[in-house]
Design a protein around this motif. Structure first.
Motif, PDB file in Angstrom:
ATOM      1  N   THR A 271      11.298   4.236   1.184  1.00 34.91           N
ATOM      2  CA  THR A 271      12.273   5.084   0.493  1.00 34.91           C
ATOM      3  C   THR A 271      13.681   4.521   0.688  1.00 34.91           C
ATOM      4  O   THR A 271      14.509   4.550  -0.229  1.00 34.91           O
ATOM      5  N   LYS A 273      14.506   1.365   0.985  1.00 37.21           N
ATOM      6  CA  LYS A 273      14.682   0.191   0.122  1.00 37.21           C
ATOM      7  C   LYS A 273      14.990   0.630  -1.303  1.00 37.21           C
ATOM      8  O   LYS A 273      15.866   0.053  -1.960  1.00 37.21           O
ATOM      9  N   ASP A 274      14.281   1.637  -1.794  1.00 33.27           N
ATOM     10  CA  ASP A 274      14.572   2.142  -3.144  1.00 33.27           C
ATOM     11  C   ASP A 274      16.002   2.687  -3.208  1.00 33.27           C
ATOM     12  O   ASP A 274      16.710   2.485  -4.192  1.00 33.27           O
ATOM     13  N   VAL A 354      12.296  13.142   3.892  1.00 33.64           N
ATOM     14  CA  VAL A 354      13.548  12.396   3.811  1.00 33.64           C
ATOM     15  C   VAL A 354      13.635  11.875   2.382  1.00 33.64           C
ATOM     16  O   VAL A 354      12.859  11.003   1.989  1.00 33.64           O
ATOM     17  N   THR A 355      14.547  12.445   1.609  1.00 35.12           N
ATOM     18  CA  THR A 355      14.594  12.117   0.180  1.00 35.12           C
ATOM     19  C   THR A 355      15.604  11.008  -0.091  1.00 35.12           C
ATOM     20  O   THR A 355      16.559  10.805   0.660  1.00 35.12           O
ATOM     21  N   ARG A 356      15.379  10.358  -1.224  1.00 36.46           N
ATOM     22  CA  ARG A 356      16.285   9.317  -1.675  1.00 36.46           C
ATOM     23  C   ARG A 356      17.683   9.895  -1.891  1.00 36.46           C
ATOM     24  O   ARG A 356      18.677   9.262  -1.555  1.00 36.46           O
TER      25      ARG A 356
ATOM     26  N   ARG B  59       7.156   2.058  -3.328  1.00 43.19           N
ATOM     27  CA  ARG B  59       7.667   2.127  -1.942  1.00 43.19           C
ATOM     28  C   ARG B  59       8.110   3.534  -1.593  1.00 43.19           C
ATOM     29  O   ARG B  59       8.155   3.908  -0.427  1.00 43.19           O
ATOM     30  N   LEU B  60       8.502   4.289  -2.621  1.00 39.44           N
ATOM     31  CA  LEU B  60       9.062   5.619  -2.420  1.00 39.44           C
ATOM     32  C   LEU B  60       8.020   6.553  -1.809  1.00 39.44           C
ATOM     33  O   LEU B  60       6.882   6.602  -2.274  1.00 39.44           O
ATOM     34  N   ARG B  61       8.411   7.320  -0.776  1.00 38.13           N
ATOM     35  CA  ARG B  61       7.447   8.219  -0.139  1.00 38.13           C
ATOM     36  C   ARG B  61       7.913   9.665  -0.060  1.00 38.13           C
ATOM     37  O   ARG B  61       7.325  10.483   0.639  1.00 38.13           O
ATOM     38  N   GLU B  62       9.005   9.977  -0.754  1.00 42.71           N
ATOM     39  CA  GLU B  62       9.402  11.389  -0.780  1.00 42.71           C
ATOM     40  C   GLU B  62       8.401  12.160  -1.645  1.00 42.71           C
ATOM     41  O   GLU B  62       7.701  11.559  -2.464  1.00 42.71           O
TER      42      GLU B  62
END
Lengths: 391, 198
Positions: A271, A273-274, A354-356, B59-62
């Motif tokens: 997350t 890295k994004d 844990v959000t972007r 890759r995102l895990r939210e």
């Protein structure tokens, strides 16, 4: 060939491909799927020659693993949270005896209050137990780390914890290339113990050591850990040659030649890295430095990797009450003598996502040096005010 | 990236649905990620699961916060807080209910969706007749596949057969197929292609 597979199942198959002789199992969420899968692999003969021991507690799980390893058997177990705490005494013994046990920790918060969800409190609480600790970013990494962990453990004669985020990884279904027995056979030689308990050739291991030599024994343990710092990347490179995909390294940098660098470990790296990609597109110079090895702590490599950074943010998934983040303190030690400002962000405790969006806002503030020295990400101030009102 | 959020209750196969969807997408050469939002596992408790599909590694895990598609496996959840939160403006919704959409307590924005974006079908009844158990998850996946084109039906059927043994698999494939046909027949020609937020 990649398979779309649950993380726990992929890890179980990788462990089975390492041909452990003893697997000790005691269930605890979110680790249970791993030993359940291993029990099936043993029962169906996919993992032959393995004794699957249903123990009565986590303390017994580690004690049986110690006994098995001391007789020269490759031993494995898995746990999480309070289960790891219940092992604590045996953990220090396994490390002190130099027994190369491999254990998965499906990272989960510690109670009280009871909480079954993911953070790093459990493994962090045992950071000084003498075990090597490796952290997985993805299920491919978790799967591959187990194979490398057995090799590293047996070469160093040290136990290794592979830490993977509970639920976030253990229960996530994603593409994984699961190592085969043949591939593992070319990488992981048969276990040759340095010393072995054998009724035909009796020896004592773990005898009492008094003040005249205890410091020296501990110094040697420290030196072995420091030696592991060079073996981890070397074995990672060898893995990469044999398996055709990246092996373990001490650090995992991503756009890390940035003004602001975030140090973090585990599945949050994806997350992050994004988030960093989005920030860079907006002209905010932020990079990521992942830690794969937390024990031993790669302080010199970390310091070198952060040399160009104007500021460092350490994202901790665990809390040392009265201090702040846990990893942050290690980073401070590594940065000793430099003037790089360091911010401490405690995030994602007890399964809080844990959000972007939250990371984006926090990192923009960090880039302006507008972050508190210790920040609790997404702290719910209304909830705190309510709690204060109910005194 | 295309993301799906599935709401249901413990025992309705919510997590299995997300996993099956990811397996079907992976079989089609795409990257997929499925994961649950677990509470303590209890039969009947609200459960969520997520699935992301993309053409590059994910890759995102939210949790899925702005779904392109929502599946509601239990009509009693339609009034539950947060079920429709974040639904993409061009998003799709699949609801399991035995009554017409007009009689469901849908939020105005969802009630206003056209038939290419909202489908209501009696998935529990389909499951009972084809599988013999009131587990609506797989029928709803058939409907989702028809509505969005996210995965081809054959990939879904293969994922079901990989997951379940013989007769159970065939019952589930039949339930998914019935739902797939039901939705396809109700759609205008040319509809049912994947929509995405990027």
């Amino acid at each position: 060939m990649t398979e779309q597979i649950e993380g726990s199942k992929a890890v179980a198959r990788a462990v089975a491909a390492c041909r452990p002789r003893v697997v000790c199992a005691y269930p605890i969420s979110p680790q249970t799927h791993i030993v359940e899968s291993l029990s099936t692999l043993v029962r169906t003969g996919v993992l032959p020659g393995c004794e699957f021991v249903n123990v009565e507690s986590e303390f017994a799980a580690m004690s049986v693993a110690i006994g098995a390893s001391a007789t020269g058997a490759r031993a494995y177990t898995a746990t999480a949270s309070q289960g790891l705490l219940f092992m604590a005494e045996a953990l220090f013994n396994a490390a002190g005896l130099g027994l190369p046990i491999v254990m998965t920790v499906a990272n989960r918060a510690l109670g009280a209050p009871i909480n079954i969800w993911n953070d790093h409190s459990d493994a962090m609480s045992q950071r000084d137990s003498g075990w090597i600790q490796l952290y997985a970013e993805s299920n491919q990494a978790a799967t591959d780390l187990h194979v490398q962990a057995f090799r590293l453990a047996e070469e160093m004669s040290l136990p290794v914890m592979v830490c993977m985020d509970g639920f976030v990884l253990t229960h996530a279904c994603e593409p994984v290339e699961v190592p085969t027995v043949e591939q593992v056979g070319g990488y992981l030689p048969a276990f040759v113990p340095r010393q072995r308990l054998d009724p035909d050739a009796p020896v004592t291991i773990g005898a009492m050591v008094g003040p005249e030599a205890f410091t020296e024994v501990r110094y040697l343990a420290h030196r072995t850990h420091l030696d592991a710092l060079s073996r981890i990347p070397a074995l990672g490179e060898e893995f990469a040659r044999g398996f055709g995909r990246p092996g373990m390294s001490l650090l995992a940098p991503y756009q890390a030649d940035a003004e602001t660098v975030v140090v973090a470990l585990g599945s949050i790296l994806g997350t992050l890295k994004d988030t960093v990609d989005g920030l860079c597109a907006d002209g905010v110079s932020v990079g990521v430095l992942g830690l794969t090895a937390y024990r031993p702590f790669p302080g010199a490599a970390l310091c070198a990797a952060l040399r160009g950074a104007r500021r460092v943010v350490v994202l901790d998934r665990a809390l040392a009450p009265g201090v702040g983040g846990v990893v942050a303190a290690d980073v401070d030690t590594a940065l000793r003598g430099t003037r790089t400002p360091r911010y401490d962000v405690v995030a994602g405790l007890g399964g809080r996502p844990v959000t972007r969006a939250s990371l984006d806002a926090m990192l923009r503030a960090a880039a302006r040096d507008a972050l508190d020295p210790v920040t609790f990400l997404d702290l719910d101030t209304d909830l705190l005010a309510g709690a204060a009102g109910h005194g | 990236m295309y993301s799906v959020r599935i709401h249901g209750r413990g025992g309705q196969g919510v997590v299995t649905a997300a996993e099956l969807l990811s397996v079907a997408a992976h079989a089609g050469g795409r990257y997929a990620q499925a994961f649950p939002s677990f509470g303590s596992e209890r039969t009947g408790a609200p459960v969520m699961a997520f699935c992301r599909v993309d053409d590059r590694p994910i890759r995102l895990r939210e949790p899925v916060l702005t779904p392109d598609a929502l599946v509601v496996q239990d009509p009693t959840l339609l009034r539950a807080p947060g079920v429709f939160t974040g639904l993409a403006p061009d998003g799709s919704v699949v609801v399991n209910a035995a009554v017409a959409r007009e009689r469901l307590p849908l939020p105005p924005a969802v009630a206003a969706l056209d038939r290419e974006h909202l489908v209501v079908l009696p998935a529990t009844a389909l499951a009972l007749s084809h599988i013999g158990r009131p587990v609506p998850n797989v029928a709803l996946l058939g409907a989702l596949a028809a509505l969005t084109g996210l995965v081809p039906f054959e990939a879904m059927a293969a994922a079901i057969r990989e997951r379940f043994p013989g007769k159970v698999a065939e019952g589930n494939v039949a339930a998914a197929h019935a739902a797939f046909d039901l939705v396809r027949q109700a759609l205008p020609a040319g509809a049912g292609r994947e929509r995405s937020d990027d």
